[in-house]
Scaffold this active site. Sequence first.
Site, PDB file in Angstrom:
ATOM      1  N   GLY A 277       0.915  -1.251   0.091  1.00 48.18           N
ATOM      2  CA  GLY A 277      -0.358   0.005  -0.047  1.00 48.18           C
ATOM      3  C   GLY A 277       0.757   1.021  -0.135  1.00 48.18           C
ATOM      4  N   SER A 278       0.071   2.353   0.854  1.00 51.43           N
ATOM      5  CA  SER A 278       0.755   3.451   0.663  1.00 51.43           C
ATOM      6  C   SER A 278       2.311   3.505   1.130  1.00 51.43           C
ATOM      7  CB  SER A 278       0.183   4.266   1.885  1.00 51.43           C
ATOM      8  OG  SER A 278      -1.913   4.381   1.066  1.00 51.43           O
ATOM      9  N   THR A 279       2.897   2.701   1.987  1.00 48.20           N
ATOM     10  CA  THR A 279       4.342   3.050   2.186  1.00 48.20           C
ATOM     11  C   THR A 279       5.201   3.523   0.567  1.00 48.20           C
ATOM     12  OG1 THR A 279       4.630   0.769   1.917  1.00 48.20           O
ATOM     13  CG2 THR A 279       4.285   1.150   4.012  1.00 48.20           C
ATOM     14  N   PHE A 280       4.753   2.242  -0.283  1.00 48.24           N
ATOM     15  CA  PHE A 280       4.997   3.019  -1.395  1.00 48.24           C
ATOM     16  C   PHE A 280       5.523   4.387  -1.992  1.00 48.24           C
ATOM     17  CE2 PHE A 280       6.312  -1.035  -2.036  1.00 48.24           C
ATOM     18  CZ  PHE A 280       6.579  -1.768  -3.753  1.00 48.24           C
ATOM     19  N   LYS A 281       4.289   4.922  -1.644  1.00 51.25           N
ATOM     20  CA  LYS A 281       4.620   6.474  -1.880  1.00 51.25           C
ATOM     21  C   LYS A 281       5.389   7.934  -2.035  1.00 51.25           C
ATOM     22  CE  LYS A 281      -0.901   6.935  -1.705  1.00 51.25           C
ATOM     23  NZ  LYS A 281      -1.365   7.174  -0.940  1.00 51.25           N
TER      24      LYS A 281
END
Length: 565
Positions: A277-281
């Site tokens: 999820g958003s840990t890639f942003k």
Amino acid sequence: MPALVARPERLHLVGQRRQILAVIHQRLMFGMLVFAGVVALIAVRIIYLAVFGDHAGRKIGVTSLVPERGDIVDRDGQALARTIDAWTIALHPKKVIGDKLELARTLARLIPEFDERAYFAMLKSDKPFFYLRRRAAPDVVQAVNALGEPGVAIDREPDRLYPQTTLAAHVLGYTDVDGHGTSGIERAYDAQLSDPAMRGKPVMLSISSKIQQALEHELFSAMTEFSAVGAAGVVMDIHTGEVMAMTSLPSYNLNIAGKNTPDQMFNRVTLGVYELGSTFKPFTVAMAMDSGVVKSFGQMYNCPNELRIANRVIHDTHPFGRACSVAEIMMESSNIGTAQIAEQVGAVRQKAFLKQMGFLDKVQIELRERGRTLTPREWTRMDTMTVGYGHSIAVTPLHLATGYATLFNGGIYRPATILKVDGNHKVAAGRRVFTEETSYKMRALLRLVVTNGTGKNANALGYRVGGKTGTAEKWMGNAYSKTINITSFAGVFPMEEPRYAMVMMLDSPRATAKTAGWTTAGWNAAPAFGRAVSRIAPMLGVRPDKKREANMAEVLPFIREKSKK
């Protein structure tokens, strides 16, 4: 005066006596030499048996002077795996002198691995040898010895002991009954650990038992509190790539590895792959900065309540319904804003950055249990956008930790290592992925997430944590669940001068009264991360300091007043 002359017969006797004495002397010397030779042979034999003897079925080799298998120790020299002598009970049917039926009944009572019928079949068998029990307990050994049956042999053989039982189980791995490593370090370094020339020197790992215990405790507490089916955590030194702690839950007791379930023995940190999820942003924003797409954290994007792409719709948990800055996109974890940034970066550059970070290959570490990244088949426009916020791509938690180390150590990718970096094991040569300027600017952006955004619950007072929450719907084999999530928090501390990266992940956490029905990362993985940092940071020499801070002037001017704290 007349001359004195001995009689001839007397002279003859004297000569005989001398000859007899000479023969006796020769025989005595010969006897002494033979005796000395026999003593020397016996001594040599004793030394040979002591050093090269085949004790209790051991493989021939140096046994008493060097351990059967080398030790494994943590970075401080604390033993994590060592070899001891254990009791083994065996049956030699042809040497049995007592009543075989009665012996079968007795063995079935003392060693219930087999029943009376099976033991009796063994006793009548033509086979010369059966193992009845290895690692036998002293009370069982005593009871079997009291039988006085020469056909039941009791002996010692080398056995692997893990003094800390479950600690770092997936890092260490275990050995089979023949002493060969089957997983973890035991498998990866099996040749070295069993080599007579090397096994006197322990394999020193990068992990610290103290940090490992703290991480395991906090992760297990979170897993229990939120009734998760599994969890994973890893702590890394971002400059050396050393793994300071690594845990996968549920864990297992290494001393009884054969009695554990496959789920317990599965390494979720290095083998399991997940959409995180958003840990890639942060990676997407950093790619955009180095590609010239994003020139300032104040750069604006249209952030409607939803974004339609063909027949797909992208939503935000905290919708803006207005134009928003890059700083706000990260702070509130906007999928819509990040998707637009990823589209501007483009699939070609996105894949190139991910390749440089090691995300498109198996995670790099000495362990053999390594998962393969799952990526989109065609990498369409929609895939590029969803990969930008951590969907449509599944990586290991160790991939993620290595990525954060790369992003915040100045932009240099280095593979993770489970071995202590010292004179014998140097820091791996790295390759540049992000510019040093981008690496520096990203510090304030992720600190903002913790001070003002979705990661508030990850804050550890005085330790200047920066990081990102990540929540993704779990793939259930044929569809994504709308109610079950994979949640994670990836972060770095202390943020003004980053030294350590940490990732904590929960598999299928459930809502509690404290979370008001939410199962997203900000409510479960984030607070677990904050508690872990508060325990681990002092052990790593990081002091709490409320006066030190990342350069927040890089981001605060670009968020609206109502969002500021």
